[in-house]
Design a protein around this motif. Structure first.
Motif, short mmCIF file in Angstrom:
data_model
loop_
_atom_site.label_atom_id
_atom_site.label_comp_id
_atom_site.label_asym_id
_atom_site.label_seq_id
_atom_site.Cartn_x
_atom_site.Cartn_y
_atom_site.Cartn_z
N HIS A 21 9.84 -6.64 1.14
CA HIS A 21 9.56 -7.98 1.68
C HIS A 21 10.84 -8.81 1.77
O HIS A 21 10.99 -9.62 2.68
CB HIS A 21 8.53 -8.70 0.80
N ARG A 22 11.75 -8.59 0.84
CA ARG A 22 13.01 -9.37 0.87
C ARG A 22 14.01 -8.77 1.85
O ARG A 22 15.11 -9.30 2.02
CB ARG A 22 13.64 -9.40 -0.54
N GLY A 23 13.65 -7.64 2.46
CA GLY A 23 14.53 -7.02 3.45
C GLY A 23 15.68 -6.25 2.83
O GLY A 23 16.64 -5.89 3.53
N GLU A 24 15.59 -5.94 1.54
CA GLU A 24 16.69 -5.22 0.87
C GLU A 24 16.64 -3.72 1.12
O GLU A 24 17.66 -3.05 1.07
CB GLU A 24 16.64 -5.49 -0.64
N ILE A 25 15.43 -3.21 1.34
CA ILE A 25 15.29 -1.77 1.62
C ILE A 25 14.30 -1.59 2.76
O ILE A 25 13.49 -2.48 3.05
CB ILE A 25 14.81 -0.96 0.39
N GLU A 26 14.38 -0.42 3.37
CA GLU A 26 13.44 -0.08 4.45
C GLU A 26 12.11 0.30 3.84
O GLU A 26 12.07 0.86 2.73
CB GLU A 26 13.97 1.14 5.22
N PRO A 27 11.02 0.03 4.55
CA PRO A 27 9.73 0.51 4.03
C PRO A 27 9.73 2.03 3.96
O PRO A 27 10.41 2.67 4.77
CB PRO A 27 8.71 0.04 5.07
N PRO A 28 9.00 2.63 3.00
CA PRO A 28 8.87 4.08 3.01
C PRO A 28 8.23 4.51 4.33
O PRO A 28 7.55 3.73 4.98
CB PRO A 28 7.96 4.40 1.83
N LYS A 29 8.46 5.76 4.68
CA LYS A 29 8.00 6.23 5.99
C LYS A 29 6.52 5.93 6.22
O LYS A 29 6.12 5.53 7.30
CB LYS A 29 8.24 7.75 6.08
N ALA A 30 5.74 6.07 5.14
CA ALA A 30 4.30 5.87 5.29
C ALA A 30 3.96 4.46 5.77
O ALA A 30 2.90 4.23 6.31
CB ALA A 30 3.60 6.14 3.97
N ALA A 31 4.86 3.49 5.54
CA ALA A 31 4.54 2.13 5.94
C ALA A 31 4.70 1.92 7.43
O ALA A 31 4.21 0.96 7.98
CB ALA A 31 5.44 1.15 5.19
N SER A 32 5.44 2.80 8.09
CA SER A 32 5.67 2.56 9.51
C SER A 32 5.01 3.60 10.41
O SER A 32 4.84 3.37 11.59
CB SER A 32 7.17 2.51 9.80
N ASP A 33 4.66 4.75 9.85
CA ASP A 33 4.04 5.76 10.69
C ASP A 33 2.53 5.78 10.47
O ASP A 33 2.07 5.80 9.34
CB ASP A 33 4.58 7.16 10.34
N PRO A 34 1.76 5.79 11.55
CA PRO A 34 0.32 5.89 11.36
C PRO A 34 -0.04 7.18 10.63
O PRO A 34 0.61 8.20 10.84
CB PRO A 34 -0.23 5.93 12.79
N GLN A 48 0.84 -1.21 0.00
CA GLN A 48 0.00 0.00 0.00
C GLN A 48 0.87 1.26 0.00
O GLN A 48 0.62 2.22 -0.73
CB GLN A 48 -0.91 0.00 1.24
N ALA A 49 1.90 1.24 0.84
CA ALA A 49 2.78 2.41 0.91
C ALA A 49 3.48 2.64 -0.43
O ALA A 49 3.67 3.79 -0.85
CB ALA A 49 3.80 2.20 2.02
N CYS A 50 3.84 1.54 -1.11
CA CYS A 50 4.54 1.70 -2.40
C CYS A 50 3.58 2.21 -3.47
O CYS A 50 3.98 3.00 -4.33
CB CYS A 50 5.18 0.38 -2.81
N PHE A 51 2.33 1.77 -3.45
CA PHE A 51 1.36 2.32 -4.41
C PHE A 51 1.23 3.82 -4.19
O PHE A 51 1.14 4.59 -5.14
CB PHE A 51 -0.02 1.64 -4.23
N ALA A 52 1.23 4.22 -2.92
CA ALA A 52 1.11 5.66 -2.63
C ALA A 52 2.37 6.39 -3.11
O ALA A 52 2.29 7.46 -3.72
CB ALA A 52 0.92 5.87 -1.13
N LYS A 53 3.54 5.80 -2.89
CA LYS A 53 4.80 6.48 -3.24
C LYS A 53 4.99 6.60 -4.75
O LYS A 53 5.45 7.62 -5.25
CB LYS A 53 5.95 5.69 -2.63
N PHE A 54 4.63 5.54 -5.49
CA PHE A 54 4.91 5.53 -6.93
C PHE A 54 3.73 5.97 -7.80
O PHE A 54 3.81 5.91 -9.02
CB PHE A 54 5.36 4.13 -7.36
#
Ligand code: FES
Ligand code: FES
Length: 204
Positions: A171-184, A106-112
């Protein structure tokens, strides 16, 4: 209603379907409902379970808007009788986020910009998550194949492919989730004042 007059007699046009108990897990919660035995899953999810994220696009199996995961597999809920999947584990788009925390997809759909008008987005998100669950390193061709049943009139699809590739890296742990994925997220629709400040017809 539902009756047709022939001469002086009333003839029932359609026999009413018998009711049946439907028990399934929807977004990890046990649900038990009384449904018409011929009810379509899309109708049960929207009208009785209340998961309005499941969208009715074509109602014909051609747009993918109504996609939900059933026992881990993406399925079109408009082509599925609820009775056929009684007792199954169903996930709708509402089941992707962890409370206020967006799932990586979801966060990636928002980012891209994978979502623009957003009507197709629930179906794409569920289809994409099902792909990532079964294939953590999809090629662009595999992504195209997975989403070929989902139609989008806005994005041109490249942003959606980019979103899925980025989510796969998370998901593969290669990059951190975008900020939106971790902050409410803050509530995008905070309650307005109890009384409108302008009389009707005077809003600017
Ligand atoms: S509403 Fe189910 S495929 Fe379009
Ligand atoms: S974002 Fe509008 S139809 Fe896909």
């Amino acid at each position: 209603m539902g009756e047709h007059v022939v001469g002086t007699e009333y003839v029932k046009m359609t026999p009413s379907a018998p009711k049946t108990i439907w028990q399934s897990k929807v977004n990890k919660k046990e649900v038990e409902l009384l449904i018409n035995s011929n009810a379509v899953l899309l109708d049960v999810l929207r009208d009785q379970v209340g998961t309005l994220g499941v969208k009715r696009g074509c109602d014909l199996g051609t747009c993918g808007c109504c996609t939900v995961m059933i026992d881990g597999e993406p399925r079109l809920s408009c082509l599925c009788l609820a009775g056929q999947v009684n007792g199954s584990d169903i996930m709708t788009v509402e089941g992707l986020a962890d409370g206020a925390h967006l799932a990586p997809i979801q966060a990636c759909f928002a980012k891209f910009g994978g979502s623009q008008c957003g009507f197709c987005t629930p179906g794409f998100l569920v289809t994409s998550q099902a792909l990532l669950d079964s294939n953590p390193s999809p090629s662009n061709e595999e992504i195209s194949e997975a989403i070929e049943g989902n139609l989008c009139r806005c994005t041109g699809y490249q942003q959606i492919v980019d979103s899925i590739q980025e989510a796969a890296k998370i998901h593969r742990g290669e990059i951190e989730p975008p900020k939106a994925a971790s902050d409410p997220h803050p509530d995008p629709h905070p309650s307005g004042p109890e009384e409108p400040s302008m009389p009707p017809g005077h809003a600017k």
